[in-house]
Structure formats: C-alpha cells, structure tokens
Design an enzyme around this catalytic site. Structure first.
Site, PDB file in Angstrom:
ATOM      1  N   GLU A 173       0.823  -1.223   0.000  1.00 16.41           N
ATOM      2  CA  GLU A 173       0.000   0.000   0.000  1.00 16.41           C
ATOM      3  C   GLU A 173       0.855   1.272   0.000  1.00 16.41           C
ATOM      4  O   GLU A 173       0.693   2.152   0.850  1.00 16.41           O
ATOM      5  CB  GLU A 173      -0.961  -0.002   1.200  1.00 16.41           C
ATOM      6  CG  GLU A 173      -1.990  -1.099   1.106  1.00 16.41           C
ATOM      7  CD  GLU A 173      -3.106  -1.021   2.149  1.00 16.41           C
ATOM      8  OE1 GLU A 173      -3.014  -0.216   3.089  1.00 16.41           O
ATOM      9  OE2 GLU A 173      -4.082  -1.788   2.014  1.00 16.41           O
ATOM     10  N   GLU A 292      -5.636  -8.333  -0.308  1.00 13.00           N
ATOM     11  CA  GLU A 292      -6.324  -8.027   0.953  1.00 13.00           C
ATOM     12  C   GLU A 292      -7.792  -7.807   0.611  1.00 13.00           C
ATOM     13  O   GLU A 292      -8.122  -6.888  -0.149  1.00 13.00           O
ATOM     14  CB  GLU A 292      -5.759  -6.784   1.638  1.00 13.00           C
ATOM     15  CG  GLU A 292      -4.404  -7.010   2.278  1.00 13.00           C
ATOM     16  CD  GLU A 292      -3.926  -5.829   3.117  1.00 13.00           C
ATOM     17  OE1 GLU A 292      -4.756  -5.162   3.755  1.00 13.00           O
ATOM     18  OE2 GLU A 292      -2.705  -5.588   3.094  1.00 13.00           O
TER      19      GLU A 292
HETATM   20  O1  AHR Z   1      -5.249  -5.724   7.118  1.00 13.22           O
HETATM   21  C1  AHR Z   1      -5.054  -4.584   7.914  1.00 13.22           C
HETATM   22  C2  AHR Z   1      -4.308  -3.490   7.189  1.00 13.22           C
HETATM   23  O2  AHR Z   1      -5.103  -3.034   6.124  1.00 13.22           O
HETATM   24  C3  AHR Z   1      -3.021  -3.876   6.511  1.00 13.22           C
HETATM   25  O3  AHR Z   1      -1.925  -3.849   7.361  1.00 13.22           O
HETATM   26  C4  AHR Z   1      -2.885  -2.851   5.444  1.00 13.22           C
HETATM   27  O4  AHR Z   1      -2.165  -3.316   4.329  1.00 13.22           O
HETATM   28  C5  AHR Z   1      -4.312  -2.470   5.114  1.00 13.22           C
HETATM   29  O5  AHR Z   1      -4.496  -1.105   5.092  1.00 13.22           O
END
Ligand code: AHR
Length: 501
Positions: A173, A292
């Site tokens: 990210e 994610e």
């Molecule tokens: O999954 C929680 C957080 O969400 C992670 O660390 C990050 O990559 C995202 O913003």
C-alpha cells in the site's frame, strides 16, 4: 418471493481457477502471530509454541497461499531481526500498529508453521524504509542454496535447504499516507522496477506483485495503477487490489451487495492493465493479486486512532478483533462470488486476515479457538470451487440499496470439474426469499443436488467464545434437479453452495 434464472454451459468458461485464489494473510499485528498462532504454554502448543488447535482450523479453512509478514507492518520491518537465535533477537517499535515487536517469530518459524498447515508462503519485502539492497539480501537468504554469506547464514540458522519462495510482494500500500515511507506513483514505480529487476537477477522463477491502490476510493486510484505499471510493465506479474467492506447507516442490502463494488474495482483495474498493454504494444499478461479483501468495521478502528502514548508500546494488544455476523458471512460469500467470476484475471487473492485480526478464526490465551461466521463460506468455497469457473448468464429481480442503487437480488458464480457443477448463490434481499432456477441442460449427466448455506432468523447472530456453534452451515433441502433444471429457494440474507453431480 423474488426470482432469478441462470444458464450455464461448459462451452462458456471464464477460465481455470488458480488455487492461489483462496489465499490468506498473516500480519504481525495485534494478537495475530503472538497469542494467536503462536502461544507457548497453551495446552495445545507443541515445543515450537504453535497452537495445534489453530493449525487444525487453518487446515480446515483451506487457505492455499499465505501473505506475510504485512501489511503496514512490513514497511518498517527488518527481516534480519527475525532470524538467528531467538533469545538474541531485538525488540523493536512497530510504527504501523504502535506495538512492540519481539521478533520471537520470524521467517524460519513462520515457514515451519506453514509446513504444518500445508500452505505456500507469499513474502512481502519492505519498500517503505528499505530498498534494493535489503530485498536482494532477503531473497539471497531465502532462495540461494549455499555458498554465499546470506545463504550460509540461513544454513547456520538451521535450514540447509532454501525456502524456495516464489510469490513476492514489492512493498505494501505504498500510495497510502499512513504507510511508513509512502511515495508518489512515479517514485514507487521506479523503485519497484529496480527492486524487481535486481531480484530477477538472483532468481528467474519469481512471481512479483507490484502495489496497486490501497482501495478504490483513493484519490489517485486509476492514475496510480497506470503510472506504476508504466514503470514496471516488464518486471512484474501481478498488480495488487485491496478492499474492505462494512455496513453503513443500516444499508444492509447495500452491504450484502459489496460484491458489485468488487466487480467494478476488478474491471477498472483490468481496463487499466489493458490500457498500459496497448500503449506498450505488448502481449504480456499481468494479472490481479487481490491480496487483501474482507469485511472490516474500519470506522470502529478509526475512532480508536490517535490515543497512542510514547510510553505505551504493548506486545500483542487486542487490535481489529471484529466479531462477525451472519450478514458479514453472507457478504464474504458474495465477495468470493465476485472473485470466481473474474478468475481469468484474478489469479491470486488473500482473505485478510487469518487469526484474531479481522479474522475467520478467533482464539483466547490459554483458552479455545473457534470459527467465526465468515469461516464457513470461505471453507466451503475453497473446498468446492475447483477446475474451471463458468460464465453465469443471470436474469434476476432487483433490490434497492442506498449505496449502489438497484442491484440484482441474487448473485451467482459457478464452477465445473469432471462433469460436476458447483454453484455459489447469494440472496441480498433482506426480507424476501428468492427462487432460483438454473438451466443445466448442457450437463445431461447430472442427476442430484446437495445444498449447504449460511442464514439465520437473526442476520446479526454471531459466534462467540461462549457460543462458538451459534452459526454453522445448514442444509438447504429445497434444491431439486428435474429435467435439466435446478430449482432452489434461498432464504433472505443468505449464501448457499450447491453441489450438482
Ligand atoms: O489488514 C489490515 C491493514 O489493512 C493492513 O496492514 C494494510 O495493508 C491495510 O491497510
């Protein structure tokens, strides 16, 4: 009663289903690693400190590839801290989650745990505070057999054979202002290209994931993907997508329809990939790693932020421990439907996360481990969705939502393997059952259907430590196959998997 009709035909596939679509994610965050998967002294822990009850649940969940060690955590992480004698390892500030990282678990321990759960490692390198040198050092340590300083260090640390890691994430990210060392798309794209080129000089077998946007609402979404891909087109295999969903302002139908947002997200990133491919006159293929995705009550987390103190850096605090409901599980099922319907372009994905932290599995220190509601659609889909994803032609009534306007009341995905068909159906209507008919006449050998799903009179019912079996998959006895047509009735707010053989 709402109605939906779908037609399936083996001649119209979406594409083969890559098993990496059913990946998970373990971050050094809260009680995920410490007091989650690793709890020395727990009655089920082995001599390695890993809880066997958790291992059994992770195996049952059916996660294929597991992304590690972050997440935001990785952008301040020094991988060297996590190798060598455990007692000599440093305690570090984890800036991402305002915690103390003890480094009791590092690459070796985590890989041993992966061997026990039977999953593949997807390793992220730190491109927040670090760069080419450190990424190549980690790769040398992990994948070079022997005869160099880093590879011999690994051997001296008790691992003669290389870890042989194939899947690598180039940071995390990096577009997000919250990310330690976050960069502009140009700066990140240049760095990711240099890191990828250097890593490929070490190991030509790698599959590399470059960071896409942190979510579709980022102001730079679209431009970020285009710019980063222009820099890294020749160097990477995947671009990442991240998305978290929650119910907003009582819009339950809109929440259940989160898959429509995921559809649009994927299709926008596919369009951007294809745009860069056209501009580059390239026939190279770049896929999406949706590494994610989940339900996350992010607004609750945001309310806690800003309360951290200079003298308070806890070890394994309780963070992001969302308790999931039936509605959350039905939404997760809808997101899996979206991933399956894009199996031609999404060939890697990671449910975020795995244990205690926005997780399908919960634990108590010294106590039990249990399945959250969201465990069930994931486990059922990972087990059943094999072979080829089929194109779904859907004609359905609609339901109104505050967030997305009118959406189809039913969402559907289908897969086929060895002549059998698996259906995954979601009813987004919050009050009315849906009758679904499926034309399966193109599969004449099929003769019976078995349906299992998640629904409840209370869409906000949840599993807890005291009542871990409150929400479990239920048989749906309405599924009938006659004359090549399957008919099934879906309760309101439900997700169902149907096996037709
Ligand atoms: O999954 C929680 C957080 O969400 C992670 O660390 C990050 O990559 C995202 O913003």
């Amino acid at each position: 009663m709402t109605r939906a009709h779908l037609t399936l035909h083996p001649a119209f596939p979406v594409g083969p289903i890559d098993r990496r679509l059913f990946g998970g994610f373990v971050e050094h965050l809260g009680r995920h690693v410490y007091d989650g998967i690793h709890e020395p002294g727990h009655p089920t822990a082995g001599p390695d400190g890993f809880r066997r009850d958790v291992i059994e649940l992770v195996k049952e969940l059916g996660v294929t590839t597991i992304r590690y060690p972050g997440g935001n955590f990785v952008s301040g992480y020094r991988w060297e801290d996590g190798v060598g004698p455990v007692d000599g390892r440093p305690r570090r500030l984890d800036l991402a989650w305002h915690s103390t990282e003890t480094n009791r678990v590092g690459l070796h321990e985590f890989h041993d745990w992966l061997d026990l759960v039977g999953s593949e490692l997807m390793l992220a390198v730190n491109l927040g505070t670090r760069g080419v040198r450190e990424a190549v050092d980690l790769l040398e340590y992990a994948n070079v057999p022997s005869g160099t300083t880093r590879s011999d260090q690994r051997r001296a640390n008790g691992r003669p054979e290389p870890f042989g890691v194939t899947m690598w994430c180039l940071g995390n990210e990096m577009d997000g202002p919250w990310q330690v060392g976050h960069r502009s798309a140009d700066d990140y794209g240049r760095l990711a290209s240099q890191v990828a080129k250097a890593m490929r000089l070490v190991d030509t077998r790698l599959k590399l994931v470059v960071c896409g946007s942190s979510n579709r609402d980022m102001p730079t979404f679209g431009t970020w993907e285009r710019t980063v891909l222009e820099h890294t087109w020749d160097d990477v295999d995947y671009i990442s997508c991240h998305a978290y969903y929650q119910e907003h302002d009582g819009d339950l139908a809109g929440f259940l329809a989160s898959g429509t947002d995921m559809d649009a997200f994927i299709e926008a990133v596919v369009a951007t990939i294809d745009h860069v491919r056209a501009v580059k006159r390239s026939d190279k293929r770049i896929d999406i790693s949706f590494d994610e995705w989940n339900v996350w009550y992010f607004t609750r987390w945001n309310e806690q932020e800003g309360t951290f103190a200079i003298d308070d850096w806890p070890v394994a605090p309780r963070l992001l421990e969302d308790v999931y409901t039936v509605a959350d599980a039905v939404t997760v099922g809808g997101l899996l439907i979206s991933l399956l319907n894009h199996a031609d372009r999404v060939t890697s994905a990671s449910l975020a996360q795995l244990v205690n932290v926005i997780a399908p599995i919960m634990t108590e220190p010294g106590g039990p481990a249990w399945r959250q509601t969201t465990f069930h659609p994931f486990a059922l889909t990972s087990k059943a969705a094999r072979g080829t994803a089929l194109k779904v032609t859907l004609d359905a009534d609609t339901v109104p939502t505050a967030r997305y306007g009118d959406v189809p009341a039913v969402a559907a995905a289908a897969t086929t393997e060895d002549g059998t068909v698996q259906l995954f159906l979601q009813n987004r209507d919050t009050t009315t059952p849906a009758t679904v008919t499926v034309d399966l006449s193109a599969f004449p050998a099929l003769s019976s259907a078995t349906a299992t799903g998640i629904w409840d009179d209370d869409p906000y019912a949840a599993n807890t430590r005291d009542d871990p079996g409150r929400v479990v998959p239920r048989a749906n006895d309405t599924a009938v196959l006659t004359g090549g047509v399957l008919t099934v009735t879906l309760p309101p707010v439900s997700w169902t998997a149907i096996s037709v053989a």
